[in-house]
Write an enzyme that holds these catalytic residues in place. Structure first.
Site, mmCIF file in Angstrom:
data_model
loop_
_atom_site.group_PDB
_atom_site.id
_atom_site.type_symbol
_atom_site.label_atom_id
_atom_site.label_comp_id
_atom_site.label_asym_id
_atom_site.label_seq_id
_atom_site.Cartn_x
_atom_site.Cartn_y
_atom_site.Cartn_z
ATOM 1 N N GLN A 95 -28.944 14.596 -64.202
ATOM 2 C CA GLN A 95 -30.121 14.800 -63.348
ATOM 3 C C GLN A 95 -30.643 13.420 -62.949
ATOM 4 O O GLN A 95 -31.082 12.638 -63.798
ATOM 5 C CB GLN A 95 -31.226 15.583 -64.071
ATOM 6 C CG GLN A 95 -32.440 15.828 -63.168
ATOM 7 C CD GLN A 95 -33.503 16.728 -63.811
ATOM 8 O OE1 GLN A 95 -33.419 17.079 -64.982
ATOM 9 N NE2 GLN A 95 -34.495 17.089 -63.021
ATOM 10 N N HIS A 101 -34.411 20.748 -58.732
ATOM 11 C CA HIS A 101 -33.703 21.068 -57.491
ATOM 12 C C HIS A 101 -32.497 21.925 -57.822
ATOM 13 O O HIS A 101 -31.778 21.664 -58.788
ATOM 14 C CB HIS A 101 -33.289 19.810 -56.725
ATOM 15 C CG HIS A 101 -32.649 18.755 -57.575
ATOM 16 N ND1 HIS A 101 -33.368 17.948 -58.426
ATOM 17 C CD2 HIS A 101 -31.350 18.393 -57.724
ATOM 18 C CE1 HIS A 101 -32.549 17.115 -59.042
ATOM 19 N NE2 HIS A 101 -31.318 17.373 -58.643
HETATM 20 P P1 AMP Z 1 -28.946 15.517 -59.394
HETATM 21 O O1 AMP Z 1 -27.825 14.623 -59.840
HETATM 22 O O2 AMP Z 1 -28.733 16.938 -59.746
HETATM 23 O O3 AMP Z 1 -30.304 14.998 -59.830
HETATM 24 O O4 AMP Z 1 -28.910 15.495 -57.803
HETATM 25 C C1 AMP Z 1 -29.743 14.732 -56.980
HETATM 26 C C2 AMP Z 1 -29.212 14.892 -55.588
HETATM 27 O O5 AMP Z 1 -30.190 14.434 -54.673
HETATM 28 C C3 AMP Z 1 -27.938 14.081 -55.293
HETATM 29 O O6 AMP Z 1 -26.905 14.983 -54.894
HETATM 30 C C4 AMP Z 1 -28.350 13.135 -54.171
HETATM 31 O O7 AMP Z 1 -27.330 12.950 -53.234
HETATM 32 C C5 AMP Z 1 -29.529 13.856 -53.574
HETATM 33 N N1 AMP Z 1 -30.529 13.034 -52.899
HETATM 34 C C6 AMP Z 1 -31.146 11.928 -53.380
HETATM 35 N N2 AMP Z 1 -32.042 11.465 -52.496
HETATM 36 C C7 AMP Z 1 -32.011 12.310 -51.432
HETATM 37 C C8 AMP Z 1 -32.697 12.388 -50.189
HETATM 38 N N3 AMP Z 1 -33.639 11.481 -49.847
HETATM 39 N N4 AMP Z 1 -32.399 13.395 -49.344
HETATM 40 C C9 AMP Z 1 -31.458 14.316 -49.668
HETATM 41 N N5 AMP Z 1 -30.770 14.299 -50.824
HETATM 42 C C10 AMP Z 1 -31.034 13.316 -51.691
#
Ligand code: AMP
Length: 115
Positions: A95, A101
């Site tokens: 995470q 999310h």
């Molecule tokens: P996690 O590893 O489950 O915390 O996933 C976080 C996700 O957020 C990753 O897949 C990133 O590519 C995505 N992410 C981070 N910043 C942004 C942003 N500004 N807009 C869209 N996606 C994002």
């Protein structure tokens, strides 16, 4: 609650996002680094850090998130072919954003188990 994340800024309109779905409580936008042809993040607008925190405070909102994820999948045309919902929680799960999310991932065949 953790209001100081990039997703909190997206909810506040301070950072742009490619939004695909929105209600009073829920927002969905495309992941910046898509891992599949469809890769959308569904978040509660309130900055809960984990699903457990949200479930304890507002259990009905978990249902809204899952319903929103299915709406997103349907609109993207992958509800029939199949899709994966992923909620990474904590360090070992990778995470990276401490605002709950739900990843909606689809549009290609996926293997199991995840690495
Ligand atoms: P996690 O590893 O489950 O915390 O996933 C976080 C996700 O957020 C990753 O897949 C990133 O590519 C995505 N992410 C981070 N910043 C942004 C942003 N500004 N807009 C869209 N996606 C994002």
């Amino acid at each position: 609650m953790n209001p100081d994340t990039i997703f909190g800024k997206i909810v506040a309109g301070e950072v742009p996002a490619d939004k695909v779905y929105e209600t009073d409580n829920v927002l969905a936008f495309r992941d910046l680094q898509p891992q599949a042809p469809v890769h959308v993040l569904v978040i509660p607008k309130k900055p809960y850090q984990t699903a457990a925190e949200l479930a304890a405070a507002e259990p009905a909102l978990i249902g809204e998130l899952i319903a929103a994820a299915h709406e997103v999948a349907t609109a993207a045309g992958i509800a029939e072919t199949g899709y994966r919902l992923v909620v990474n929680t904590g360090k070992d799960a990778n995470q990276t954003v401490d605002h709950l999310h739900v990843h909606v991932i689809g549009g290609r065949a996926m293997s199991w188990p995840p690495g």
